[in-house]
Write a protein that holds these residues in place. Structure first.
Motif, PDB file in Angstrom:
ATOM      1  N   GLY A 196       0.730  -1.191  -0.069  1.00 14.57           N
ATOM      2  CA  GLY A 196       0.121  -0.167  -0.082  1.00 14.57           C
ATOM      3  C   GLY A 196       1.073   1.311  -0.085  1.00 14.57           C
ATOM      4  N   ASN A 197       1.893   1.319   0.820  1.00 21.61           N
ATOM      5  CA  ASN A 197       2.934   2.344   0.827  1.00 21.61           C
ATOM      6  C   ASN A 197       3.500   2.581  -0.426  1.00 21.61           C
ATOM      7  OD1 ASN A 197       2.300   2.889   3.598  1.00 21.61           O
ATOM      8  ND2 ASN A 197       3.874   1.708   4.063  1.00 21.61           N
ATOM      9  N   ILE A 198       3.898   1.517  -1.041  1.00 21.38           N
ATOM     10  CA  ILE A 198       4.539   1.664  -2.247  1.00 21.38           C
ATOM     11  C   ILE A 198       3.730   2.100  -3.444  1.00 21.38           C
ATOM     12  CG2 ILE A 198       5.783   0.337  -4.317  1.00 21.38           C
ATOM     13  CD1 ILE A 198       6.994  -1.669  -2.094  1.00 21.38           C
ATOM     14  N   LEU A 199       2.404   1.508  -3.432  1.00 16.89           N
ATOM     15  CA  LEU A 199       1.474   2.323  -4.337  1.00 16.89           C
ATOM     16  C   LEU A 199       1.299   3.625  -4.402  1.00 16.89           C
ATOM     17  CD1 LEU A 199      -1.148  -0.822  -4.461  1.00 16.89           C
ATOM     18  CD2 LEU A 199       0.806  -0.323  -6.032  1.00 16.89           C
ATOM     19  N   LEU A 200       1.234   4.025  -2.802  1.00 22.38           N
ATOM     20  CA  LEU A 200       1.038   5.600  -2.909  1.00 22.38           C
ATOM     21  C   LEU A 200       2.201   6.369  -3.320  1.00 22.38           C
ATOM     22  CD1 LEU A 200      -0.420   5.730   0.809  1.00 22.38           C
ATOM     23  CD2 LEU A 200      -1.429   6.291  -1.086  1.00 22.38           C
ATOM     24  N   GLU A 201       3.428   5.871  -3.119  1.00 27.44           N
ATOM     25  CA  GLU A 201       4.660   6.406  -3.458  1.00 27.44           C
ATOM     26  C   GLU A 201       4.509   6.532  -5.094  1.00 27.44           C
ATOM     27  OE1 GLU A 201       8.126   4.247  -2.002  1.00 27.44           O
ATOM     28  OE2 GLU A 201       7.669   4.797   0.032  1.00 27.44           O
ATOM     29  N   LYS A 202       4.044   5.611  -5.443  1.00 20.20           N
ATOM     30  CA  LYS A 202       4.260   5.371  -7.013  1.00 20.20           C
ATOM     31  C   LYS A 202       2.984   6.160  -7.801  1.00 20.20           C
ATOM     32  CE  LYS A 202       8.047   3.046  -7.495  1.00 20.20           C
ATOM     33  NZ  LYS A 202       9.084   3.653  -8.069  1.00 20.20           N
ATOM     34  N   LYS A 203       1.949   6.498  -6.891  1.00 20.90           N
ATOM     35  CA  LYS A 203       0.740   7.205  -7.422  1.00 20.90           C
ATOM     36  C   LYS A 203      -0.147   6.250  -8.259  1.00 20.90           C
ATOM     37  CE  LYS A 203       2.530  11.852  -6.768  1.00 20.90           C
ATOM     38  NZ  LYS A 203       3.607  11.857  -6.157  1.00 20.90           N
ATOM     39  N   ASP A 241      12.079  -0.135 -10.208  1.00 23.76           N
ATOM     40  CA  ASP A 241      13.442  -0.118 -11.183  1.00 23.76           C
ATOM     41  C   ASP A 241      14.251  -1.291 -10.763  1.00 23.76           C
ATOM     42  OD1 ASP A 241      12.688   2.138 -12.387  1.00 23.76           O
ATOM     43  OD2 ASP A 241      13.564   3.398 -10.755  1.00 23.76           O
ATOM     44  N   GLU A 242      15.170  -1.485 -11.716  1.00 23.82           N
ATOM     45  CA  GLU A 242      16.206  -2.486 -11.458  1.00 23.82           C
ATOM     46  C   GLU A 242      17.254  -2.246 -10.565  1.00 23.82           C
ATOM     47  OE1 GLU A 242      16.504  -5.838 -12.284  1.00 23.82           O
ATOM     48  OE2 GLU A 242      14.624  -5.866 -13.705  1.00 23.82           O
ATOM     49  N   PRO A 243      18.105  -2.871  -9.657  1.00 25.48           N
ATOM     50  CA  PRO A 243      17.961  -4.456  -9.519  1.00 25.48           C
ATOM     51  C   PRO A 243      16.986  -5.092  -8.816  1.00 25.48           C
ATOM     52  CG  PRO A 243      19.683  -3.614  -8.199  1.00 25.48           C
ATOM     53  CD  PRO A 243      18.952  -2.438  -9.020  1.00 25.48           C
ATOM     54  N   ASN A 244      15.923  -4.051  -8.031  1.00 19.65           N
ATOM     55  CA  ASN A 244      15.091  -4.528  -7.159  1.00 19.65           C
ATOM     56  C   ASN A 244      13.883  -5.278  -7.996  1.00 19.65           C
ATOM     57  OD1 ASN A 244      16.481  -3.160  -5.103  1.00 19.65           O
ATOM     58  ND2 ASN A 244      15.428  -1.099  -5.438  1.00 19.65           N
ATOM     59  N   ARG A 245      13.760  -4.821  -9.148  1.00 25.05           N
ATOM     60  CA  ARG A 245      12.517  -5.728  -9.871  1.00 25.05           C
ATOM     61  C   ARG A 245      12.981  -7.126  -9.789  1.00 25.05           C
ATOM     62  NH1 ARG A 245      11.799  -3.511 -15.507  1.00 25.05           N
ATOM     63  NH2 ARG A 245      11.057  -1.999 -14.390  1.00 25.05           N
ATOM     64  N   SER A 246      13.862  -7.300 -10.269  1.00 23.02           N
ATOM     65  CA  SER A 246      14.560  -8.823 -10.280  1.00 23.02           C
ATOM     66  C   SER A 246      14.690  -9.461  -9.088  1.00 23.02           C
ATOM     67  CB  SER A 246      16.071  -8.857 -10.960  1.00 23.02           C
ATOM     68  OG  SER A 246      16.143  -8.441 -12.269  1.00 23.02           O
ATOM     69  N   THR A 247      14.883  -8.814  -7.910  1.00 22.77           N
ATOM     70  CA  THR A 247      14.964  -9.158  -6.661  1.00 22.77           C
ATOM     71  C   THR A 247      13.680  -9.648  -6.200  1.00 22.77           C
ATOM     72  OG1 THR A 247      17.012  -7.979  -6.221  1.00 22.77           O
ATOM     73  CG2 THR A 247      15.737  -8.890  -4.304  1.00 22.77           C
ATOM     74  N   ILE A 248      12.718  -8.872  -6.508  1.00 20.93           N
ATOM     75  CA  ILE A 248      11.354  -9.072  -5.868  1.00 20.93           C
ATOM     76  C   ILE A 248      10.770 -10.158  -6.858  1.00 20.93           C
ATOM     77  CG2 ILE A 248       8.924  -8.020  -5.922  1.00 20.93           C
ATOM     78  CD1 ILE A 248      10.301  -5.500  -5.323  1.00 20.93           C
ATOM     79  N   THR A 301       3.851  -9.351  -9.409  1.00 14.07           N
ATOM     80  CA  THR A 301       4.492  -9.057 -10.726  1.00 14.07           C
ATOM     81  C   THR A 301       4.118  -7.608 -11.237  1.00 14.07           C
ATOM     82  OG1 THR A 301       4.374 -11.558 -11.336  1.00 14.07           O
ATOM     83  CG2 THR A 301       4.697  -9.980 -13.170  1.00 14.07           C
ATOM     84  N   GLU A 302       2.897  -7.372 -11.109  1.00 11.68           N
ATOM     85  CA  GLU A 302       2.474  -6.047 -11.803  1.00 11.68           C
ATOM     86  C   GLU A 302       3.246  -4.832 -10.894  1.00 11.68           C
ATOM     87  OE1 GLU A 302      -1.698  -5.045 -12.081  1.00 11.68           O
ATOM     88  OE2 GLU A 302      -2.217  -6.626 -12.833  1.00 11.68           O
TER      89      GLU A 302
END
Length: 165
Positions: A67-74, A89-96, A82-83
Protein backbone atom coordinates in the motif's frame (compact mmCIF):
# COMPACT_ATOMS: atom_id res chain seq x y z
CA UNK A 1 15.96 2.55 -3.34
CA UNK A 2 13.04 3.65 -1.22
CA UNK A 3 12.54 2.43 2.30
CA UNK A 4 9.24 0.77 1.32
CA UNK A 5 10.94 -1.31 -1.37
CA UNK A 6 13.63 -2.37 1.10
CA UNK A 7 10.87 -3.36 3.52
CA UNK A 8 9.04 -5.31 0.81
CA UNK A 9 12.17 -7.28 -0.04
CA UNK A 10 12.79 -7.98 3.66
CA UNK A 11 9.21 -9.12 4.28
CA UNK A 12 9.23 -11.37 1.19
CA UNK A 13 12.43 -12.98 2.47
CA UNK A 14 10.80 -13.40 5.87
CA UNK A 15 7.77 -15.07 4.29
CA UNK A 16 10.03 -17.44 2.37
CA UNK A 17 11.85 -18.34 5.59
CA UNK A 18 8.53 -18.96 7.38
CA UNK A 19 7.34 -21.29 4.64
CA UNK A 20 10.65 -23.16 4.65
CA UNK A 21 10.24 -23.67 8.40
CA UNK A 22 6.64 -24.76 7.86
CA UNK A 23 7.74 -27.30 5.25
CA UNK A 24 10.27 -28.67 7.72
CA UNK A 25 7.46 -29.11 10.26
CA UNK A 26 5.27 -30.76 7.62
CA UNK A 27 8.03 -33.28 6.97
CA UNK A 28 8.35 -34.01 10.68
CA UNK A 29 4.59 -34.34 10.92
CA UNK A 30 4.55 -36.88 8.08
CA UNK A 31 7.13 -38.96 9.92
CA UNK A 32 5.15 -38.72 13.16
CA UNK A 33 1.92 -39.76 11.43
CA UNK A 34 3.64 -42.74 9.81
CA UNK A 35 5.07 -43.78 13.19
CA UNK A 36 1.74 -43.13 14.91
CA UNK A 37 3.38 -40.82 17.46
CA UNK A 38 0.32 -38.95 18.74
CA UNK A 39 2.26 -36.75 21.19
CA UNK A 40 4.61 -35.60 18.43
CA UNK A 41 1.70 -34.93 16.07
CA UNK A 42 0.03 -32.84 18.77
CA UNK A 43 3.25 -30.93 19.45
CA UNK A 44 3.85 -30.26 15.75
CA UNK A 45 0.23 -29.17 15.25
CA UNK A 46 0.61 -26.58 18.01
CA UNK A 47 3.82 -25.31 16.41
CA UNK A 48 2.05 -25.14 13.04
CA UNK A 49 -0.79 -23.12 14.54
CA UNK A 50 1.66 -20.59 15.99
CA UNK A 51 3.49 -20.43 12.69
CA UNK A 52 0.25 -19.83 10.78
CA UNK A 53 -0.56 -16.92 13.09
CA UNK A 54 2.90 -15.46 12.38
CA UNK A 55 2.40 -15.97 8.64
CA UNK A 56 -0.84 -14.02 8.86
CA UNK A 57 0.90 -11.16 10.65
CA UNK A 58 3.72 -11.06 8.09
CA UNK A 59 1.15 -11.15 5.30
CA UNK A 60 -0.62 -8.12 6.79
CA UNK A 61 2.71 -6.28 7.01
CA UNK A 62 3.38 -7.10 3.35
CA UNK A 63 -0.04 -5.76 2.36
CA UNK A 64 0.65 -2.50 4.26
CA UNK A 65 4.07 -2.13 2.62
CA UNK A 66 2.57 -2.67 -0.83
CA UNK A 67 0.00 0.00 0.00
CA UNK A 68 2.82 2.41 0.83
CA UNK A 69 4.64 1.62 -2.42
CA UNK A 70 1.44 2.23 -4.37
CA UNK A 71 1.06 5.62 -2.67
CA UNK A 72 4.68 6.49 -3.48
CA UNK A 73 4.19 5.46 -7.13
CA UNK A 74 0.78 7.17 -7.27
CA UNK A 75 -0.94 3.99 -8.45
CA UNK A 76 -4.38 3.01 -7.21
CA UNK A 77 -3.93 -0.78 -7.18
CA UNK A 78 -2.12 -3.78 -8.63
CA UNK A 79 -3.40 -7.30 -9.12
CA UNK A 80 -0.24 -9.12 -8.05
CA UNK A 81 3.44 -8.84 -7.15
CA UNK A 82 4.46 -9.08 -10.81
CA UNK A 83 2.48 -5.94 -11.64
CA UNK A 84 4.00 -4.22 -8.63
CA UNK A 85 7.51 -5.26 -9.66
CA UNK A 86 6.95 -3.67 -13.07
CA UNK A 87 6.60 -0.33 -11.28
CA UNK A 88 9.99 -0.76 -9.60
CA UNK A 89 13.41 -0.12 -11.13
CA UNK A 90 16.18 -2.67 -11.50
CA UNK A 91 17.88 -4.37 -9.64
CA UNK A 92 15.04 -4.38 -7.12
CA UNK A 93 12.55 -5.59 -9.73
CA UNK A 94 14.60 -8.74 -10.35
CA UNK A 95 15.03 -9.35 -6.62
CA UNK A 96 11.30 -9.03 -5.99
CA UNK A 97 10.41 -11.29 -8.91
CA UNK A 98 12.90 -13.95 -7.75
CA UNK A 99 11.44 -13.83 -4.23
CA UNK A 100 7.92 -14.04 -5.67
CA UNK A 101 8.89 -17.14 -7.68
CA UNK A 102 10.58 -18.68 -4.65
CA UNK A 103 7.51 -17.98 -2.51
CA UNK A 104 5.19 -19.45 -5.17
CA UNK A 105 7.30 -22.64 -5.28
CA UNK A 106 7.26 -22.88 -1.47
CA UNK A 107 3.49 -22.42 -1.43
CA UNK A 108 3.09 -25.24 -3.96
CA UNK A 109 5.35 -27.51 -1.88
CA UNK A 110 3.38 -26.59 1.23
CA UNK A 111 0.11 -27.42 -0.50
CA UNK A 112 1.46 -30.81 -1.60
CA UNK A 113 2.85 -31.60 1.87
CA UNK A 114 -0.45 -30.65 3.52
CA UNK A 115 -2.42 -32.82 1.09
CA UNK A 116 -0.14 -35.79 1.77
CA UNK A 117 -0.36 -35.33 5.54
CA UNK A 118 -4.12 -34.99 5.28
CA UNK A 119 -4.35 -38.27 3.36
CA UNK A 120 -2.09 -40.02 5.87
CA UNK A 121 -4.14 -38.72 8.80
CA UNK A 122 -7.36 -39.78 7.09
CA UNK A 123 -5.97 -43.29 6.59
CA UNK A 124 -4.88 -43.42 10.22
CA UNK A 125 -8.36 -42.35 11.37
CA UNK A 126 -10.00 -44.95 9.14
CA UNK A 127 -7.72 -47.59 10.61
CA UNK A 128 -8.61 -46.54 14.16
CA UNK A 129 -12.30 -46.48 13.29
CA UNK A 130 -12.05 -49.95 11.75
CA UNK A 131 -10.36 -51.29 14.90
CA UNK A 132 -12.92 -49.59 17.14
CA UNK A 133 -15.71 -51.18 15.12
CA UNK A 134 -14.07 -54.58 15.49
CA UNK A 135 -13.70 -54.15 19.22
CA UNK A 136 -17.19 -52.83 19.83
CA UNK A 137 -18.90 -55.36 17.55
CA UNK A 138 -17.34 -58.32 19.36
CA UNK A 139 -20.50 -59.40 21.14
CA UNK A 140 -20.86 -62.42 23.38
CA UNK A 141 -22.33 -65.48 21.69
CA UNK A 142 -23.91 -68.45 23.30
CA UNK A 143 -26.21 -68.85 26.25
CA UNK A 144 -26.44 -69.15 30.02
CA UNK A 145 -28.58 -71.23 32.29
CA UNK A 146 -31.34 -69.76 34.41
CA UNK A 147 -32.63 -71.02 37.77
CA UNK A 148 -34.57 -73.85 36.16
CA UNK A 149 -31.71 -74.91 33.93
CA UNK A 150 -33.45 -73.45 30.90
CA UNK A 151 -31.28 -71.97 28.24
CA UNK A 152 -31.74 -68.21 27.84
CA UNK A 153 -30.17 -66.02 25.23
CA UNK A 154 -27.73 -63.47 26.47
CA UNK A 155 -28.92 -59.94 26.28
CA UNK A 156 -26.73 -58.00 23.93
CA UNK A 157 -25.75 -54.61 25.22
CA UNK A 158 -25.58 -51.78 22.74
CA UNK A 159 -22.17 -50.63 21.61
CA UNK A 160 -20.75 -47.70 23.48
CA UNK A 161 -19.36 -46.34 20.19
CA UNK A 162 -22.22 -46.31 17.76
CA UNK A 163 -21.57 -43.13 15.82
CA UNK A 164 -18.90 -42.21 13.32
CA UNK A 165 -16.82 -39.30 14.51
Amino acid sequence: MSKSIEQLIAVLKQECDLYKDYLNLASKKKTAVIKGDIKEIDHITKLEQNMIVNMGKVDQIRIAIIGNILLEKKVSNVENITELANLIDEPNRSTILKLKDQLAALLEETKNANELNSELLQQALEYVEYNMNLITSAQPKGSTYGNKANEKDLKIKPNIFDAKI
